[in-house]
Design a protein around this motif. Structure first.
Motif, PDB file in Angstrom:
ATOM      1  N   MET A 186       0.814  -1.215   0.000  1.00 22.79           N
ATOM      2  CA  MET A 186       0.000   0.000   0.000  1.00 22.79           C
ATOM      3  C   MET A 186       0.847   1.263   0.000  1.00 22.79           C
ATOM      4  N   LEU A 187       1.916   1.281   0.790  1.00 23.59           N
ATOM      5  CA  LEU A 187       2.735   2.487   0.885  1.00 23.59           C
ATOM      6  C   LEU A 187       3.484   2.765  -0.408  1.00 23.59           C
ATOM      7  N   TYR A 188       3.917   1.719  -1.094  1.00 17.30           N
ATOM      8  CA  TYR A 188       4.587   1.943  -2.379  1.00 17.30           C
ATOM      9  C   TYR A 188       3.612   2.446  -3.432  1.00 17.30           C
ATOM     10  N   ARG A 189       2.383   1.972  -3.399  1.00 18.26           N
ATOM     11  CA  ARG A 189       1.363   2.530  -4.295  1.00 18.26           C
ATOM     12  C   ARG A 189       1.179   4.032  -4.011  1.00 18.26           C
ATOM     13  N   MET A 190       1.242   4.391  -2.747  1.00 19.66           N
ATOM     14  CA  MET A 190       1.049   5.788  -2.374  1.00 19.66           C
ATOM     15  C   MET A 190       2.190   6.673  -2.864  1.00 19.66           C
ATOM     16  N   ILE A 191       3.384   6.122  -2.977  1.00 14.32           N
ATOM     17  CA  ILE A 191       4.500   6.886  -3.555  1.00 14.32           C
ATOM     18  C   ILE A 191       4.193   7.224  -5.008  1.00 14.32           C
ATOM     19  N   LEU A 192       3.635   6.272  -5.748  1.00 16.66           N
ATOM     20  CA  LEU A 192       3.247   6.532  -7.136  1.00 16.66           C
ATOM     21  C   LEU A 192       2.174   7.622  -7.189  1.00 16.66           C
ATOM     22  N   ASP A 193       1.220   7.548  -6.254  1.00 17.40           N
ATOM     23  CA  ASP A 193       0.191   8.598  -6.188  1.00 17.40           C
ATOM     24  C   ASP A 193       0.838   9.962  -5.959  1.00 17.40           C
ATOM     25  N   SER A 194       1.850  10.002  -5.119  1.00 17.27           N
ATOM     26  CA  SER A 194       2.527  11.258  -4.799  1.00 17.27           C
ATOM     27  C   SER A 194       3.242  11.836  -6.016  1.00 17.27           C
ATOM     28  N   ILE A 195       3.842  10.977  -6.824  1.00 17.14           N
ATOM     29  CA  ILE A 195       4.483  11.454  -8.056  1.00 17.14           C
ATOM     30  C   ILE A 195       3.452  12.117  -8.953  1.00 17.14           C
ATOM     31  N   GLU A 196       2.281  11.502  -9.056  1.00 12.60           N
ATOM     32  CA  GLU A 196       1.206  12.093  -9.869  1.00 12.60           C
ATOM     33  C   GLU A 196       0.767  13.437  -9.298  1.00 12.60           C
ATOM     34  N   LYS A 197       0.645  13.526  -7.976  1.00 11.45           N
ATOM     35  CA  LYS A 197       0.226  14.784  -7.351  1.00 11.45           C
ATOM     36  C   LYS A 197       1.263  15.879  -7.539  1.00 11.45           C
ATOM     37  N   ASN A 198       2.522  15.481  -7.727  1.00 16.93           N
ATOM     38  CA  ASN A 198       3.589  16.459  -8.020  1.00 16.93           C
ATOM     39  C   ASN A 198       3.643  16.809  -9.500  1.00 16.93           C
ATOM     40  N   TYR A 230       4.025  14.858 -11.963  1.00 18.54           N
ATOM     41  CA  TYR A 230       5.050  14.022 -12.576  1.00 18.54           C
ATOM     42  C   TYR A 230       6.447  14.645 -12.517  1.00 18.54           C
ATOM     43  N   ASP A 231       6.621  15.572 -11.596  1.00 17.17           N
ATOM     44  CA  ASP A 231       7.955  16.173 -11.423  1.00 17.17           C
ATOM     45  C   ASP A 231       8.756  15.351 -10.410  1.00 17.17           C
ATOM     46  N   ASN A 232       9.449  14.366 -10.914  1.00 18.54           N
ATOM     47  CA  ASN A 232      10.383  13.607 -10.076  1.00 18.54           C
ATOM     48  C   ASN A 232      11.814  13.957 -10.440  1.00 18.54           C
ATOM     49  N   LEU A 233      11.968  15.057 -11.167  1.00 18.69           N
ATOM     50  CA  LEU A 233      13.289  15.540 -11.546  1.00 18.69           C
ATOM     51  C   LEU A 233      13.819  16.546 -10.533  1.00 18.69           C
ATOM     52  N   THR A 234      12.923  17.354  -9.980  1.00 17.21           N
ATOM     53  CA  THR A 234      13.335  18.345  -8.983  1.00 17.21           C
ATOM     54  C   THR A 234      12.673  18.109  -7.628  1.00 17.21           C
ATOM     55  N   LYS A 235      11.706  17.177  -7.564  1.00 16.17           N
ATOM     56  CA  LYS A 235      11.015  16.879  -6.319  1.00 16.17           C
ATOM     57  C   LYS A 235      11.134  15.384  -6.024  1.00 16.17           C
ATOM     58  N   ARG A 236      11.128  15.038  -4.742  1.00 17.47           N
ATOM     59  CA  ARG A 236      11.169  13.634  -4.335  1.00 17.47           C
ATOM     60  C   ARG A 236       9.847  13.291  -3.675  1.00 17.47           C
ATOM     61  N   ALA A 237       9.094  12.408  -4.308  1.00 22.28           N
ATOM     62  CA  ALA A 237       7.792  12.015  -3.773  1.00 22.28           C
ATOM     63  C   ALA A 237       7.967  11.282  -2.452  1.00 22.28           C
ATOM     64  N   TYR A 238       7.082  11.545  -1.518  1.00 18.05           N
ATOM     65  CA  TYR A 238       7.146  10.857  -0.235  1.00 18.05           C
ATOM     66  C   TYR A 238       5.737  10.708   0.331  1.00 18.05           C
ATOM     67  N   VAL A 239       5.618   9.824   1.300  1.00 16.67           N
ATOM     68  CA  VAL A 239       4.347   9.609   1.978  1.00 16.67           C
ATOM     69  C   VAL A 239       4.515  10.090   3.410  1.00 16.67           C
ATOM     70  N   GLY A 240       3.698  11.038   3.803  1.00 20.70           N
ATOM     71  CA  GLY A 240       3.807  11.619   5.137  1.00 20.70           C
ATOM     72  C   GLY A 240       3.471  10.636   6.248  1.00 20.70           C
ATOM     73  N   ARG A 241       3.933  10.928   7.439  1.00 19.10           N
ATOM     74  CA  ARG A 241       3.735  10.056   8.593  1.00 19.10           C
ATOM     75  C   ARG A 241       2.253   9.789   8.863  1.00 19.10           C
ATOM     76  N   THR A 242       1.424  10.826   8.752  1.00 13.74           N
ATOM     77  CA  THR A 242       0.000  10.658   9.023  1.00 13.74           C
ATOM     78  C   THR A 242      -0.631   9.674   8.043  1.00 13.74           C
ATOM     79  N   LYS A 243      -0.293   9.817   6.771  1.00 12.33           N
ATOM     80  CA  LYS A 243      -0.841   8.903   5.760  1.00 12.33           C
ATOM     81  C   LYS A 243      -0.366   7.474   6.004  1.00 12.33           C
ATOM     82  N   LYS A 244       0.895   7.347   6.408  1.00 14.29           N
ATOM     83  CA  LYS A 244       1.406   6.012   6.711  1.00 14.29           C
ATOM     84  C   LYS A 244       0.616   5.376   7.840  1.00 14.29           C
TER      85      LYS A 244
END
Length: 389
Positions: free
Chosen positions: A337-349, A351-365
């Motif tokens: 589930m958490l790895y799926r959420m990383i993909l969701d985070s890339i989409e929310k950014n 698709y900028d994974n060149l200057t931003k690093r997608a992460y899942v916050g503690r609360t969501k975890k």
């Protein structure tokens, strides 16, 4: 590489001995060792984006042989004779396992929490495997990586063979030696992970997905193969061991593909591009576009396809999660589930994974944990909804 099993003081150049045990300190976070097990809720047609696993040389990886050997050991009343008893003092082993526990708790908090439902023997074994994988990865990604040579990896492999022969070098090696004595683990997945480290010393471009898949197998899919014998297959499961092992492998592949997509910018800063070159070209892109760190419409379309591929492997992995022993499912579902959420985070950014690093916050975890637990309580399916390779 894209995730690190940190070991700041690993010394693979040392000569193994039965009498010397050296403590180590660890720092960085990791994802590879969190790859446990977990195939699809529904099939999808991804033919136009090359998402099928067909054509991937699974037989070349000798996964079938690994499964056969581990299954035979598991069914043998003399399975423990395959790996000699390291004969470490119980109090020493207890301290060594506590060290592994602390490393896992510090660097893989969510995964560590998930292991708490497992039996004492199983969770200790999973911690030992996690720590060995982390130390192995650190040879390439750690602070001493600049000194890495093929000879260092050769010595690390010799040290692995000594572990399987009941001759650990240090206290952390001792936990893995104890684990392979108690569980039907085959040495090949461990050697294959070291081969993945060798790949990183000589290769930083991948012509196509077939090449990238092999890399992902070596550095992450192997973790699933290591984990299944420890986590155990549910007695009520009617699926073949091969099917369940394939699910474990596919979760590792999906996790590593996600690591790669999350860390594109970080890897580019080191001159590495873990992306299929032919697929970059398909979208009018090349290494220069990665290094420029400019998010274009072509880059977004390329990333959409890469994310769909990673999700495809998670779909392949999902049903396998509940084929495991019931007490072992929670960390697997948490990882999935958490790895799926990383993909969701890339989409929310965007698709900028060149200057931003997608992460899942503690609360969501934390919010994901009870959902993962509920999924872990589901009964295994009796028929596989997919065809294994």
């Amino acid at each position: 590489m894209n995730a690190a099993f940190s070991s700041a003081a690993v010394n693979p150049n040392s000569t193994p001995t039965n009498s010397v045990f050296l403590p180590h300190k660890y720092s960085k976070t990791s994802a590879r060792a969190e790859a446990g097990i977990s195939v699809p809720r529904k099939r999808r047609d991804f033919s136009q984006t090359q998402l099928s696993v067909h054509g991937i040389p699974c037989t070349h990886l000798l996964v079938h042989e690994i499964v056969q050997r581990q299954s035979q050991k598991n069914n043998s009343s003399t399975s423990l004779d395959a790996c000699p008893n390291p004969s470490s003092h119980p109090m020493f082993l207890e301290e060594a396992y506590e060290r592994c526990k602390d490393i896992c708790a510090e660097n893989a908090k969510t995964f560590y929490l998930g292991t708490q439902l497992m039996t004492e023997e199983r969770k200790k074994a999973i911690w030992a495997i996690y720590v060995w994988c982390r130390r192995t990865d650190e040879l390439v990604d750690g602070p001493n990586a600049v000194h890495l040579t093929s000879a260092v990896l050769d010595r690390w492999e010799e040290r692995l063979e000594n572990i399987f022969n009941g001759r650990p070098y240090d206290m952390l090696d001792a936990t893995l030696a104890d684990t392979v004595h108690k569980f039907p683990l085959d040495i090949k997945p461990f050697k294959d992970m070291i081969e993945g480290m060798r790949m990183d010393t000589r290769k930083n471009r991948y012509a196509n997905f077939q090449e990238l898949y092999l890399y992902c197998y070596y550095v992450a899919g192997t973790v699933g193969l290591m984990s299944v014998p420890v986590m155990g297959i549910a007695p009520e499961s009617s699926l073949s061991a091969q099917t369940i092992y394939n699910a474990a492998l596919y979760l590792g592949i999906g996790n590593q593909l996600t690591n790669i997509l999350r860390d594109v910018g970080e890897d580019a800063s080191r001159g590495r591009v873990y992306l299929p070159q032919d697929e970059l070209e398909k979208f009018g892109l090349c290494d220069k576009d990665v290094f420029s760190r400019k998010v274009t419409e072509g880059w977004r379309e390329f990333m959409k396809e890469q994310i769909r591929r990673a999700r495809f492997f998670f779909d392949l992995a999902e049903e396998g999660a509940n084929q495991l022993h019931k007490a072992s499912r929670w960390p697997v579902w948490s990882s999935l589930m958490l790895y799926r959420m990383i993909l969701d985070s890339i989409e929310k950014n965007d698709y900028d994974n060149l200057t931003k690093r997608a992460y899942v916050g503690r609360t969501k975890k934390l919010m994901a944990l009870p959902v993962a637990y509920a999924k872990a309580l589901s009964s295994p399916r009796t028929t596989p909804p997919w065809q294994s390779c």
